[in-house]
Design an enzyme around this catalytic site. Structure first.
Site, PDB file in Angstrom:
ATOM      1  N   HIS A  18       0.729  -1.153  -0.206  1.00 20.40           N
ATOM      2  CA  HIS A  18      -0.058   0.015   0.038  1.00 20.40           C
ATOM      3  C   HIS A  18       0.691   1.344   0.055  1.00 20.40           C
ATOM      4  CE1 HIS A  18      -3.042  -2.859   2.584  1.00 20.40           C
ATOM      5  NE2 HIS A  18      -3.414  -2.640   1.417  1.00 20.40           N
ATOM      6  N   LYS A  42     -17.378  -7.115   8.134  1.00 19.13           N
ATOM      7  CA  LYS A  42     -16.007  -7.655   8.482  1.00 19.13           C
ATOM      8  C   LYS A  42     -15.609  -7.588   9.917  1.00 19.13           C
ATOM      9  CE  LYS A  42     -13.455  -7.094   3.854  1.00 19.13           C
ATOM     10  NZ  LYS A  42     -12.391  -6.430   3.162  1.00 19.13           N
ATOM     11  N   ARG A  91      -1.645  -6.403  -7.951  1.00 24.55           N
ATOM     12  CA  ARG A  91      -0.621  -7.602  -7.764  1.00 24.55           C
ATOM     13  C   ARG A  91      -0.452  -8.605  -8.781  1.00 24.55           C
ATOM     14  NH1 ARG A  91      -2.520  -7.949  -1.938  1.00 24.55           N
ATOM     15  NH2 ARG A  91      -4.524  -7.601  -2.832  1.00 24.55           N
ATOM     16  N   SER A 128      -2.379  -7.885   3.322  1.00 21.61           N
ATOM     17  CA  SER A 128      -2.708  -7.556   4.950  1.00 21.61           C
ATOM     18  C   SER A 128      -2.979  -8.818   5.435  1.00 21.61           C
ATOM     19  CB  SER A 128      -3.997  -6.538   4.844  1.00 21.61           C
ATOM     20  OG  SER A 128      -3.337  -5.191   4.558  1.00 21.61           O
TER      21      SER A 128
HETATM   22  P1  ADP Z   1      -9.288  -4.201   0.346  1.00 19.26           P
HETATM   23  O1  ADP Z   1     -10.166  -4.563   1.105  1.00 19.26           O
HETATM   24  O2  ADP Z   1     -10.281  -3.102  -0.816  1.00 19.26           O
HETATM   25  O3  ADP Z   1      -8.791  -5.433  -0.791  1.00 19.26           O
HETATM   26  P2  ADP Z   1      -6.842  -3.799   0.881  1.00 19.26           P
HETATM   27  O4  ADP Z   1      -6.514  -2.833   2.149  1.00 19.26           O
HETATM   28  O5  ADP Z   1      -6.520  -5.088   1.010  1.00 19.26           O
HETATM   29  O6  ADP Z   1      -8.427  -3.343   0.595  1.00 19.26           O
HETATM   30  O7  ADP Z   1      -6.340  -2.982  -0.450  1.00 19.26           O
HETATM   31  C1  ADP Z   1      -6.610  -1.819  -0.891  1.00 19.26           C
HETATM   32  C2  ADP Z   1      -5.893  -1.452  -2.406  1.00 19.26           C
HETATM   33  O8  ADP Z   1      -4.264  -1.698  -2.121  1.00 19.26           O
HETATM   34  C3  ADP Z   1      -6.406  -2.467  -3.354  1.00 19.26           C
HETATM   35  O9  ADP Z   1      -6.167  -1.743  -4.755  1.00 19.26           O
HETATM   36  C4  ADP Z   1      -5.134  -3.589  -3.416  1.00 19.26           C
HETATM   37  O10 ADP Z   1      -5.091  -4.027  -4.698  1.00 19.26           O
HETATM   38  C5  ADP Z   1      -4.145  -2.672  -3.066  1.00 19.26           C
HETATM   39  N1  ADP Z   1      -2.910  -3.576  -2.513  1.00 19.26           N
HETATM   40  C6  ADP Z   1      -2.959  -4.325  -1.585  1.00 19.26           C
HETATM   41  N2  ADP Z   1      -1.898  -5.219  -1.370  1.00 19.26           N
HETATM   42  C7  ADP Z   1      -0.970  -4.563  -2.224  1.00 19.26           C
HETATM   43  C8  ADP Z   1       0.603  -4.662  -2.373  1.00 19.26           C
HETATM   44  N3  ADP Z   1       1.215  -5.546  -2.066  1.00 19.26           N
HETATM   45  N4  ADP Z   1       0.877  -4.029  -3.365  1.00 19.26           N
HETATM   46  C9  ADP Z   1       0.101  -2.900  -4.085  1.00 19.26           C
HETATM   47  N5  ADP Z   1      -1.189  -2.907  -3.836  1.00 19.26           N
HETATM   48  C10 ADP Z   1      -1.589  -3.552  -2.843  1.00 19.26           C
END
Ligand code: ADP
Length: 153
Positions: A18, A42, A91, A128
């Site tokens: 992120h 959630k 990703r 995450s």
């Molecule tokens: P969600 O619940 O919407 O999946 P996340 O917090 O997991 O929320 O992800 C938010 C955004 O960050 C999404 O666009 C996701 O693709 C991106 N994202 C998550 N992990 C990564 C990563 N390792 N590298 C780049 N982008 C990421």
């Protein structure tokens, strides 16, 4: 014109993946609003306040990053915040398929454009959910998250 993008997600917790997308987002936009979605169905590991603090601390020296929380549709938030863009990270093909349907739907419902950034190769494997798994089992997450998470968790 003030180009604002909303970067929506759960950020439970923010990872280096992120972080990379936000950093690169601020080179493209005048402001990146990191928007933590509140979903009553959630179960989160970190409270909303904690998730917000991790991100605020990580970007405390970056005035172009703002952190907010929201409920409801991301396109409604865009209208409220006057943002014309949604920023998302990609990703892998699974992310692409999922994001494609959402982006098309958002375009159907509004004029908001979704801008995708491919993740940096060195952070593309980080999620995450894996970070939470490592944490739950007592592992070291310091290579996977910004320092702010290590400091405040
Ligand atoms: P969600 O619940 O919407 O999946 P996340 O917090 O997991 O929320 O992800 C938010 C955004 O960050 C999404 O666009 C996701 O693709 C991106 N994202 C998550 N992990 C990564 C990563 N390792 N590298 C780049 N982008 C990421």
């Amino acid at each position: 014109m003030n180009r604002k993008a909303i970067f929506p997600g759960s950020f439970d917790p923010i990872t280096l993946g992120h972080y990379d997308i936000i950093k690169r987002g601020i080179s493209l936009f005048d402001e990146v609003i990191v928007a933590i979605g509140i979903n009553a169905d959630k179960k989160y590991m970190f409270s909303l306040e904690q998730r917000k603090k991790f991100i605020e601390e990580a970007f405390k020296d970056e005035p172009k990053v703002k952190v907010i929380t929201y409920q409801g549709l991301t396109i409604d938030l865009c209208k409220k915040e006057n943002a014309d863009f949604i920023l998302r990270g990609l990703r892998n093909p699974a992310d692409f398929e999922f994001e494609k349907a959402i982006a098309h739907t958002n375009r159907k419902l509004s004029k908001i454009e979704t801008v995708f950034l491919l993740t940096a190769s060195k952070t593309s494997y980080i999620s995450s959910s894996i970070v939470r798994d490592v944490l739950r089992n007592g592992g070291d997450i310091s290579e996977l998250v910004p320092d702010s998470v290590m400091k405040l968790k």
